[in-house]
Structure formats: C-alpha cells, structure tokens
Write an enzyme that holds these catalytic residues in place. Structure first.
Site, PDB file in Angstrom:
ATOM      1  CB  SER A 274      -0.868  -0.023   1.256  1.00  0.00           C
ATOM      2  OG  SER A 274      -1.226   1.285   1.650  1.00  0.00           O
ATOM      3  NE  ARG A 313     -18.148  -5.471 -46.876  1.00  0.00           N
ATOM      4  CZ  ARG A 313     -17.378  -5.100 -47.906  1.00  0.00           C
ATOM      5  NH1 ARG A 313     -16.516  -4.126 -47.776  1.00  0.00           N
ATOM      6  NH2 ARG A 313     -17.457  -5.730 -49.042  1.00  0.00           N
TER       7      ARG A 313
END
Lengths: 463, 463, 463, 463
Positions: A274, A313
């Site tokens: 930490s 497409r």
C-alpha cells in the site's frame, strides 16, 4: 508500453494484438492472396513473390496509415495503397495485381482471424498450465477439511480439494471450448466487394480455395461480411473463460480476507503493498482478474450489439468491433496469465481452514445431525428440531453438540459417541473423494486430446 | 396474458417459461429424486410413488409460494415444505423422505435445465422451418439481380438469392450450435448442500447416476452450483441466434423502406397500421425482432456479469439469473417465431430490385469496368481512372457508360459493345451461383443430422 | 402474482408498472387530450366528458388488446380503437374525436411519464426512510470502532458511524438526483404523427399547452419521439441508485460472513433459512439487492443501446424500451424497499467489531505507528521500517507492538507508553467525527428541500 | 499514435487521456497536497515547493512505472516512490513529506477528476459548435419540405428544419447536463487510507479544504472511495451524449442512402472511398459515430457494474474503471468532434427531398385528407375510408388523389380544389414553424448560461 499494460495484460498475447500485428495480419492476407492468384493463373506468376516480399509490417509508416485511415474509413484502404507503391518501386508489373479481387474487409477480417489463431496458440498451453496447477491442488488437498460457504455463510464442511476440483472442472471445459473454437472461428474471409467475388469472374472459388489452403484456414460455405455470429461466438468464448477466472479470483479474495486467511496469493517483494499502510498485502491478482471479469460483460454486449449489420457491409457496427475484439482477447489473456502464475504458487493455510471450521461451535455440522435424525424422524421434522437447537446454541453461546445432548428426542435416538462423531468434518464429506477422482480423471483424459486440439505445424507463411 | 406477450413472445415457448412450468421443473426433479432414492435403497421403495404423485404444479398455491419465497430467499424452500405437507396428508412415512439429500439449488437448476430442454425441443423445428424458408428464397431468387449495398450505399449487383443464402448459412450454423448445446447444457445439477452429497453418505454417486438416468440428463463430472459457464454458454447461444435474426430483420427494414421497396412483410388485415396514418404498413416483425436484438446484449451481459459466484453458492449473482434466463429464452423464441412466419410469406418485388439497380446511372458497375481495365492498367491505375469518371458522371448527371465511352484510355482498351456489356448486372455476379449451391448443399446435408440432434423419446416423466 | 415478485419487487410500485397501469396511463392521456381539445375549441366541448368517462382501464379487455397489439405493432392502436367503440355506444358524436391530433407514441410515451411520476412519488418517501435509517446508524455508532477494510483486507480502524455516513451521503445524493429528475423527465409527449402536430392545423401549440397543463407535466421545447435522452437519463438515475444500494448490500454481505459477523439482517421467522441446513440464516436482502445491482447494468445498456432511433419514429429500438423501462423501475424500487426494511432493523454486533480489530495482533495499527515515526524519519523510511516489522510479526506470530518495542530506532523515538497508545483504535480515527457531522448536517438540511421536490397536489385526473 | 486513433478519436481530448496526462493528474494532486500541507502547517513550508518542483510527468520513467504497477497493484504507489526519490536528490528533508496523509486512491481519483475537468473544458466549446451548426440548419431549412419517416416508412411531410431542430434540442439539453456535471463531478477525493484522514490527526479537514481550494475542486461532504455514483453519473453523461450523436448519425446514414440521397457528408479528397469500388463515397463520420454509439452502452454497463465496491476500497471493481473511464470519454469526444465537422459542412439536397415526397403518389398525404374528412365523419370512420383508398391506390398504381376524387363520400365533402390542396406538403406542416422557433429561442437563450457554466480561470497549477 502502456502504464497499465503489465498489470492487466500478458505481453505474450499483447504483442499479437498490437497495431503492428494488425498490419501484419492484413499483409499476410495480401501475400497469400497474391500467391493464390498466381497459383490459379489469375495474376502473373512473377507478381506473387514481388508482392509477398513487401508484405512486412515494418516497411509501413504507421502514422501515415493512421491519418489516412481517418479519411478512408478503414485501415486496409491506405495499407493497400502503400503496399502498391512499395511493390511498384521494385516491380511495376506486379504492382498492378496487388489486392486483386479482394475488398478491405477481406483483408481486415482474415487478418484478425490470423491474429486470433496466434492468440489461441499462445493461450492453449497457458490454460493447460492453469488446469494442471488446479489439478495439483485438488490432489494435494483432497482430504483437507475446509468450511464450505453458501450465501457467504458457513454451511457444511467440504475439502479444499473439492473446491479446487470445481475450479479445475470449469477450466477443463474451457479447454474443450477453445479447442472447438479453432474449428469454428479460424475461417477465411474472402468475398470481394459484395460477397460474390465478382472481380475474379468464374475463378472466384478457385482463388478462395487456394487462399484458404495457403493460410491454412478453413474455407467457409459463404463469405461472412455481415454474418458476425462467428465473431460473437469467439468473444463469448473469451468472456466465458474470463467469467470462470473471475469465479476463482472471487473465491481467493474471500478466502484471503484477514479474518478468514485460508489462502494467500504468493508473496513477492513489493507485491500488493500500500502507498500508506505498511502491513498490507493486497491480493493483486484477484483484483486484476476481477477487473477483467467486471469489464468483460459490457465488452461482450458491445460485440453482440453490433451483430445486426446492414446488408452486404455494416455501417458503424462493423467498426465497433475493431478496437473491441483485441481488448477482449487481451483482457482475457491477461487475467488467465496472472491467475495461472498465482495458482501455481498459491499459499494454502490448512491450519487456518481447520480453525475456521471450529468457529461456529458446531453449527456447521447441523445438517449432519439432521440427516441422521431424519432417518427416524423424517427430513422435515428433523430439520425443525435441529433448527431450534441451533437457535438455542446461538442465543446462549453454547456448542451445538452440548445443546443437542440435552434434547430428549436426540437422547433417545443417538448415543453420546454417535452424536460426537457427527461433529467430525472428516465424517461428513459424502462423496468428496469420488468428486475429486472424477475431475482428475477427466483432466488426465484430456492430455492427448488437448494437444491434438492445438494447431498442427504450419508452413512459414501460415500466420 | 401480458399485454405485450403476443407481440414479443411465442406462446408455444412462453408456456414453458411460466411460473407453472418453473414449479413443474422443480417438482419433476423432486419426483425423480424420490425414484432414484428408492432405486438405490436410500429411501423406502414405497416413498417414491407417494412423493411423485404430489409432484404436480397444479396442486400448489402459487401466491402462498410467492410470499414464502420472499422470506426464504428462494422458491424451492417453500415448495419443498408444501410438497412435504401434501405427501404427509396421504403417507406420513413417505413425507419423511421428500427432497432427501438435495439442496434448493439442485431442484432449481435441474428444474431450469428441464425447462430449457423443452424450449430447445420447441425451437429446433422452428429453426428448421426458418432455414427451409430461407433456402427456398435462395433457390427461387438465385438469378434475381439486386443492388448489393455496403456502408448503406449501392456497391455492386448481386442476386437476392445470394443474400438469402447468407441468411440461411448463419441460421444453419445456429442449428448446429443448438444441437451441440443439448450435449453441453442438458446436465443434471445434484450436489447437496455444498456439492459433496454429504447427506447421502457413500451413496451420493449412485443416487446421482440414477437421478440423471431417470431425468435423461447427462451426469456432469461435478456439481456446478457456482460454476455457471454452462448457463452463460446457453444464453450466449440464444443471444447469438437473436443477433442473426436481428441481422435479417435489419435487412428487411432497409429493403422495405418506401424509397427502396424491394421486400415487404406479408400483408394481413390490420397488420402494421398506424393509429393516425391510414397509408402506413409498418414492418412489425422487423420491429419485434430488432427489439429483441437490441435488448439481448444487455441481458446477456447480466448473466455473464453474474458468473463470479461466491464459494459453494452465490449471493445475489445466482439470484440475478432467475428472471433473466427465461426472459432471454422467451425473447429469442419470440423473435424466431415471428421472423419464421414473416420469411415464409415474404413479399419480394423483383421489378423494384431491377429499377433500383438503374438508379445510379451505371455507377454500380464501376468495379466491373475497373477490373476489366485493370488487366491492362493495373488495379490501382484503373481504380483512379474509373473513380475520376464516376465523379464526372455524378457532377454532370450523366451515365457512367457515356462518360467512359469518351475517355481516351478506355477507347483504346475496350470496344463499344465490350463496354456496354460491363453494364449488365447478370455479367458481373462472379460465383454467386456457386455460393448459393454451397449454402443449399450444406443445408440439405443437415437434414438427417438435425433430426439426430433432436432429443430421443423420453420416459413420461422426462420433462 | 408472479412467483418471484414479492422477493424481488415492491408491491407499492409494482402495481404502478402493471399492464393495468400502463393502459391507465395511456387513457389518462386520451382523457386529457379530449379536455385540452375541447378547451381550445378544436373538438366540441361535449366530446371531452364523454370520452373521459370511458378512459378507465377496467373497461378494457386486456387479452383482446394483447392479441390486437401483436397485429398492430403497438398497444395504443387497439386501445384507441376499443376506446372509440366504448364512447360510440354512448355518444356517437364524441366518438369522432377520440385521439384527435395525436399519434400512438404520444399516448404511450406520455402514459409512461405518468407511470413514472407515480413511481417517483412512491419512491421519494422510501428513499427518505432509508436515508433516515442510515443517519440514525451514523449517529448511534459514531464512536464504535470497526476495522476498515481495503482490497478486502483489514486496513486501519474507523468507526461504524463513518461507514454509515458514507452510505447516507450517497443515498442523499440520489435524493437530490431524483428531485431534479422530476424537472427533467416529467414532460409531455405530444407531436402527432411526425412531430409537427399537423393534424391540428395551427392549433397545435395551444392544444399542447393545454394538455401539459391538464396533466401537470412540463411542455418540452419539442416533441421527443426519437430523442430518447430523457428516457435514458431516467433509467440511469434508477441504475445509479441501484448501484449505491448494491454497495450497501455488498458491505452487509461481507460484514455478515460467519467469520466476521459484525452485521446481521434483522431476524424473522423463516427468513433466510435453507432447505437443508438448519443453522443457516442467509442474508436474503443482500442477495435481492445484489441481484438487482447485477441485472441493472445490462438493462441500462439496453436502453442506451436503443437511443439511435430512426428519423421521426424508431423501428425496434423504441419497442426495446417497452418492457425494459418498467423492469428497471421495478427492480430498483424492489431493491430500495427491501434494503430500507433491512437497514431499519439492522443488527449491529459492536462486540464482534472490537474482537475483529484485535485479530491482526496490532498490524491494523501499522499506519498509525508509521505516521508517528515519519515525523522524524520521513514517510518513506518510516514506511519501510514498519513494513519490515509487520513481516517479522507475521512470521513469528507476535504482536506488532512487541516487535516494534524491540526495534532500536523505535526505542529512540518513542517511549513505551507512547508506543502503546498508538495501538488504541480510538486514538487513530482522524476526523471521523467531523465526517459524520458533515453527512448529518447535509442530511438534515435536505428535509425541507426534499419535500419541496415532491410533487404538489394535483387535480384528480393528474395521474 | 494508434492506428485507429485519428479515425475514432479527437486528438485535442485524446492527449488529455494519455498515460502522460494520467501521471500529471496524480502529480498535480501531490503538488497541491504538499502546498496544502504547508499552508496548514502539517508539513514544513519549504517542503512544498521542493516537492511541487518534481511533480512534472516528463521527469518520470513510464516503463519503470508500468512494471512496478504490475507488482504494486496500482500506479500511484510506484509514482509516489519515484517522486520521493526525485525530491530526495534535491532536498532530503522535503522528501520525507511526499504524499503526506494521502492514499493511492486519493491521488488516482483526484488525478482523474483533473483530467475530466480538462476534457470538459475541451468538449464544451465543441458541443456549442455542434449545436450552432444544427441551429443554422434549422433556420436555413425551416421551410424545406422533406418526407418524415416513421418505422422507416414515409409518413407525412415535415421540414428539414424541424428535423434539425430536434437534433439541436437534444444537443442543447446535453450542454445543460455537462454544465451541471461540472458542479457534481468535479470534486476532490481525499480521505487517506480509509476515509478518516487519520494520518493527519485533527488537521484532516483543514488540509482537505486547503487542497480543494488549491485545485479549485469542490470539497465533498465525505470521501467517496467506494461510493462511485459520481463516476457512474459522469460516464452516463458521456453515454447520453453519444446516444444523441448516434441518433443524428443514424439519420444521416439513412438520408444518405443511394436511393434517398437527401443528405451527404461533406466531400473531401479520398474521404470514404473503397479499396475496390471506385464510385463509392461512404459516410465515414456516420460509421465512426455509430461505432461509438454501439460500443458505449457496454462500456457504461461496465462502470455501473463496478459500483458495488467493497467496504473502504474495492477489489477489482475499482480497477475496472481505470482503462474504461478514458475510453468512454475518448470515444464520446471523438464522435462529437467528427460529427461537429460533418454537420458544419453537411450537404443538403433539397431537390432530392422534394422528389422523394412525390414517390408515393400522394400516400404521404393520407393523414391530411383523413383529418379533413374526420371533421365530418369522425376520426375513426375517416381513417377507414382513407385506409381503403390507400390500398386501392397502391394496388392499381394510381395517385391517391385520383382514387379519392372518385369516392362518393369524398366528393360530397370536398371540392376538387380543396382536395388538391391537401396534397401540397406546405399545407400540412402544422406548427413546424413554431417548433423551430422554440428550439432556436432556447438555443439562443443558452449563450450566456453556457459560458457561465464553463470553468472560471484557474491558477496555473489548477489542472
């Protein structure tokens, strides 16, 4: 390198998903297309090697391509243009036949499939490594009692081996799935502008077959420019895997809690510290894997949400895949890799597991008592008797065994030592052992299969 | 009946997903468990028929169960309690052995699997009906020219048969997937409280095997209370299907636009009207299917987001599945059914298709010209020549053929009638025909397979 | 009643989301439209009461409407038809003017807004009840030490009051958001077929204004048939709330674990039992709320994924909202209600909290020591000294205080009693108290505001 | 530069979301923390400038940080370590006070808020530019008739100005939302390890206040380490915007279709070409914006799905935000920027709009006729009469006017010239004009407000 890349990703796969790899995927398509065109006499024989020689990503200017992509709307268009120019410098005649008969999406989709194949090649042994590590845990801790927890409450005893066997069983299913995915997903995309290969006249199927063979990809029944089920199925496989990895990580995070402390990620200098609390040892891998598992469903939804592509497409929905597909593969691979490392060195505190089994003063054995009594009383009556005893035990802070020992009905049905034996975890494990055996047998049976599922050796231009 | 049910759902499947069906699924489990217990001599032989006799959903009070569920946290607990009471009335001894060795989730998960099997049984023939309808379209319109559109712009000619073949190919892949899903997903859940079958002593595996056989479900390697990959894979299959249905619906919606008008949903009195516009004929099925396709990815994400379930039984994430799973199946089935009806009666306006091909004054044939010129000029130079001609044609509102006819290079390379032929759609369809053949062959080849994939006849209590 | 409804939902809101309520919402629109038409002399004055008299949901045949909806594509069309017939029976002339100038979506969207308003009316006091309960916890446990946990590891001491204040602060933000949502979301939809109110000639804006006034809804700048940002914003507000409820539930589930046991959901007979384990007391509310929090993001995604609606009226995406919107509101309301009940009776075990603080043999005080040493050594050097001491303490199973007491540097810098004091949780709570004060002050300041945000009394036909 | 970055993103915002900017955000926090510590006499006055001097991202080794992040689990830990070393080289004393009182998440969250502020600063004027462009369209095409389309079918005439006004109205709502978001989201994160600022003793609130002032961020009631509603609300705002952009893009894509051709994205050399079809001019911006709109709901779901963070600091869910938040902002900003460019140069073909209005041979005027007849016949009867006439017109390919002219009832009610007038689009626009006026007035009224909503000038270290 991206700041968060080593944390969340796996470099062995990340490199296969880079812009460079994306370009190379398309260029491998273009090279193979030229060879296939030559082989089927659609383009001159000499054009193929001249084109293939320039199909190397490092010859291309990524920044120029990026800017041209913004104009063109996809990266294949400027890539083909740059490639044509590169070939032209050496061989004007060959340059005429670059990209012959193909459309952008042919190059992009097939290029992606080649990247996918490389990623699957990298992932398969890592998956096996993970499942081997889990099998080892299942075997080693076969008889180690631990509190099983349901709804995040202690329920009954089980063994840590059973828990590991459950993880193993899921991962082995994913190995099967990924093996099958190769069959389904590694297919050529080649249809020309609208899926008819019109630009190749009547030679379309010949070129397609030669191209598939050259790239060692399966030839699909039809081009799949706007039929994206294979793509969605592929990402679902990665998301499924990530979900199961997330489940293991969730378990680790729970077992690693300060008050439970049964499992710990392997220690390493500086790992999980930490910035302000010196005593902390955070389960970094659990966080990384759970982060992937948290992000994955939304990414999956994006790909499924892009399936209804327009006509021949898609507009926008196809484009939505471009950044999302590598993100999904990369996150899954990262989670897999980090978890594999962690599971290979997992710290198991069997003493703590035992201690925790004793925390409830016998309540965890309530079902054991109930099922014994049930043989005489019936399941429901026994349930009610023991439930009431549990409440008394809790209320007075006494051991369930002692409370039951005073119960008139219990006294009638059970001798003292019979009652005592019901509070031994080893006596109430059911078929835990067979469960572990089944998982290990299935795991061992996969060995040859799994290797068969891996790709055969391929010719040098294969991917 | 829910107000929106006939619009969005299919009653043949909806009934399999009702509360009644949910209860019956659990009760089928309880009945089979009693039989399996009796067969393995874990409970008295006479208890089995006594218990099974009460395992009929119509004997239960849904409202009381609903209220008790809110307290208990799941519906299996009050169901078992009500069942025990019902049995007790007739046979006190048998009542002792209700739910013997099982846990709530065993009943709920297996119950769901039985509902799923029934739904798959209903869906398989509907899927075949849809793909047969698509095959018919592919065959019938094999040679019908239509403008292919990419990025929502006219691109090249194709045939409507090719388009239908693309739809067909995807749906046939889903049929394969659903066939395989039966193998993967139709598995028993039976692990007892924590997956060890502890309450059954050393008889756990025997009972499990007997139970699986009785229900005609596969016996999994291990219980899967918190390994939800099969569940997630199942919903992915339904979401994949819905995506492909959405693609077809998207196409229909585009082809049905007033200005395009090539396809129409079958007319029916009152269908697709407007509350205010008398001329409207709205594509209701397209809306219904697209609605399902829009909702599905999020529902899918919910199930995948629930995969990291805690330890031996999840808290909240398991619960997240309960309403979501039937919703997913119901929406997919509804979309499938409505689209099947529509595709079976689809109105195809071939005249309009032809008309639309003529809209661009020849621009749609630009690639055809380019590829012909490319043989002499090279692909890139031909591309630039034709691109410039297209711009001139557009700017002056002239036909591309006429503009090209004036071009010096073109004149050199092409005779007038050669040029004219390039503007005939039938001349630029590439291997459209082979594509359709391939799709139809694959479709026809599925016939026996598909029926094999369907479930064998089952004993009367099977589902 | 649905089997899972009492578990997951709140009947007070569920009833506002029923089919009946949906019909009534549309009928309230139609009644108000008739009155507004009459007031602006667009329809005859006498038509209004004749139409309004039939605008009662109980007069309609839900099943017939459902079946007609499947044909028409939306429920407003058959509703208007049935309504017209009902009016016709009594007043032929009035029947001519039903739905005058409106389109289906006007009725459906406005109807939904009316349902939403009723739901917001029901939710506001419940939200206040929840935040009051949280404020009470914050005040009562202001000084009760508890281990704060980060990354699911004990970190430092905090107080349970601070934790409750954090929950409270979030819920109070949601109260503000819901107050503001009324302003944004409770707007009329009225545009006619395409948003121009063409059917009303030049009277469109007059009718719109009268209609908004009648329904006490805001008149938007423009109709919003395909501008769904208000809808998406509304569901985001519910999803935000659910996320914060999920956070509280997650905390409860963690604090309620057998080995931690600091918090328990209120006991009730039969609540949270198991079908097989008599000692179990499952946190049912946590499960219910976490289930909602797990499902919500996907439902939210569905609504956001439906925002790009086509032109003047969407195809499929609008339809995707119809079942999803009530589902979102219902799940959020259910989670809110169940959590409110639970937090009002939450069992807090302060003894267990204290016990757990002692579990780590002083490690939880590591930062306290570090920050004291840091004043002399610097933050980083102190961090390293204490980190090393933590490791020694862990390795040898000793108390951190004792390990530190032997350290040469520590000895120099701290007297023994100074060191001891650092291991008292009450000494290392920073500004916990001020934090709580700030949250409570903000909470108290909301009282008048919140009630102002609630809707003013409305005329009887208002919703 | 990423290959797809210029296509999908906007470099002005992308640079604010880079790793460099992420580091600078955290460093700005650290510098301000040092100044706040000095100002409140928590750390020595001289330490502040010494620390601040090193808070420049370019002094840091990104690769070393990336690798250390993988170990530490977050980038703030190694950043603080590197920063301490840098400061140490110049000023040993000052180095002791780096990161004094803070935790990693304070730096990371506040750093993100600073990045967010910069992004909002960049986005606000672009949003205004877009809405100005839309306002211009609304004004210019106020009277230009166009076919309104519902369910993707021609419905009634409207004007292109009304359509633009609808887009404008939504975008202006987003401008309000983004203005308000500044108030809600631009808050300091500062709580120390667990939210009590314990490491600062009783000075916590003073330091917090000084820090907020220094960074010109609002001081929240409480730290919000695991209360992520502000984060989720922020991404919801971006997703809402993207949804509305997607709606505009959807419309453009539809209007740009070959057969409709009413709108075109501005032409530019090479823009929207095809790799194989020389005539193509693809709507690239529509694709880019729709891609963002397709991806956004899933990304949003990921952030909402991460809200239930554990206790004082989340495990995995917090981590899920780190890559997702910049992705969301970047995609939204990219879509905004590209669409702004496109709308500023949109090509509008008013001739084509007129042509398309004539396509249906009068059907588009059906409601106009109906509403006129309805005054005599009643709405429903008129609806049926006109609906039948529409069917006849369609069936025989005749003009609706001519069919109606032969109808006996119509003949009675309407003179020939009255009937003819009903087929003039300009006669059936309702209050289109007022609608546009309302939107423009609202837009103009925002001018001062919008600029006030923008941030005031800030001190140089402000962001």
């Amino acid at each position: 390198m991206n700041l968060l890349e080593p944390l969340f990703r796996w470099n062995a796969v990340e490199i296969l998903l880079s812009d460079r790899a994306r370009l190379q995927g398309m260029l491998d398509f273009e090279a193979a297309l030229a060879r296939a065109g030559a082989r089927t006499r659609v383009i001159p024989e000499a054009a193929a090697p001249a084109i293939a020689a320039k199909c190397r990503a490092e010859l291309f200017d990524n920044e120029a391509l990026a800017n041209a992509t913004a104009l063109a709307g996809n990266p294949a268009i400027p890539l083909v243009r740059q490639l044509t120019k590169l070939v032209e410098k050496e061989d004007k005649e060959a340059a005429r036949f670059v990209h012959w008969g193909a459309t952008s999406q042919d190059a992009m989709d097939t290029g992606f499939v080649l990247q996918l194949r490389a990623a699957l090649d990298a992932i398969a042994p890592e998956l096996q490594k993970l499942s081997d590590a889990l099998a080892k845990l299942a075997k080693k801790y076969r008889a180690t009692p631990i509190a099983a927890r349901t709804w995040m409450q202690q329920a009954l005893p089980t063994t840590f081996g059973v828990k590991a066997a459950g993880w193993l069983d899921a991962i082995d299913r994913h190995r099967v799935r990924f093996g099958e995915l190769r069959q389904r997903a590694l297919v050529l995309q080649f249809g020309g502008a609208v899926g008819t290969l019109a630009a190749l006249g009547d030679k379309g199927m010949d070129v397609a077959a030669a191209l598939a063979e050259d790239l060692q990809l399966r030839l699909p029944t039809l081009p799949w420019h706007t039929q994206r089920d294979r793509i969605a199925e592929t990402v679902a496989a990665f998301a499924l895997l990530t979900g199961s990895l997330g489940k293991i990580a969730r378990d680790i995070s729970l077992h690693a809690q300060t008050e439970i402390a049964e499992l710990h990620e392997p220690a390493a200098k500086g790992r999980g510290g930490s910035s302000t609390m010196p005593q902390k040892r955070n389960p970094v891998t659990a966080a990384v894997v759970l982060a992937a598992a948290t992000r994955m469903p939304g990414l999956l939804a994006a790909v499924f949400g892009a399936m209804a592509q327009e006509e021949e497409r898609g507009l926008g929905n196809w484009h939505a895949e471009w950044e999302t597909l590598p993100e999904i593969i990369g996150l899954a691979a990262g989670a897999l890799h980090h978890l594999t490392e962690t599971m290979s060195g997992l710290e198991v505190d069997t003493k703590k597991m035992k201690e925790n089994l004793e925390r409830t003063r016998g309540l965890i054995f309530a079902e054991a008592v109930q099922m014994t009594l049930a043989r005489s009383l019936g399941r429901m009556a026994a349930h009610e008797l023991v439930e009431a005893a549990c409440k008394r035990a809790l209320a007075k802070g006494r051991h369930l065994r002692d409370v039951l020992a005073e119960d008139r009905t219990v006294k009638k049905l059970l001798k003292k030592n019979e009652l005592a034996r019901l509070f031994n975890p080893a006596e109430y494990l059911g078929v835990a052992d067979s469960m572990i055996d089944r998982a290990l047998q299935a795991h061992n049976a996969m060995r040859p299969k799994a290797s068969a599922a891996r790709a055969p050796k391929r010719a040098k231009n294969g991917d």
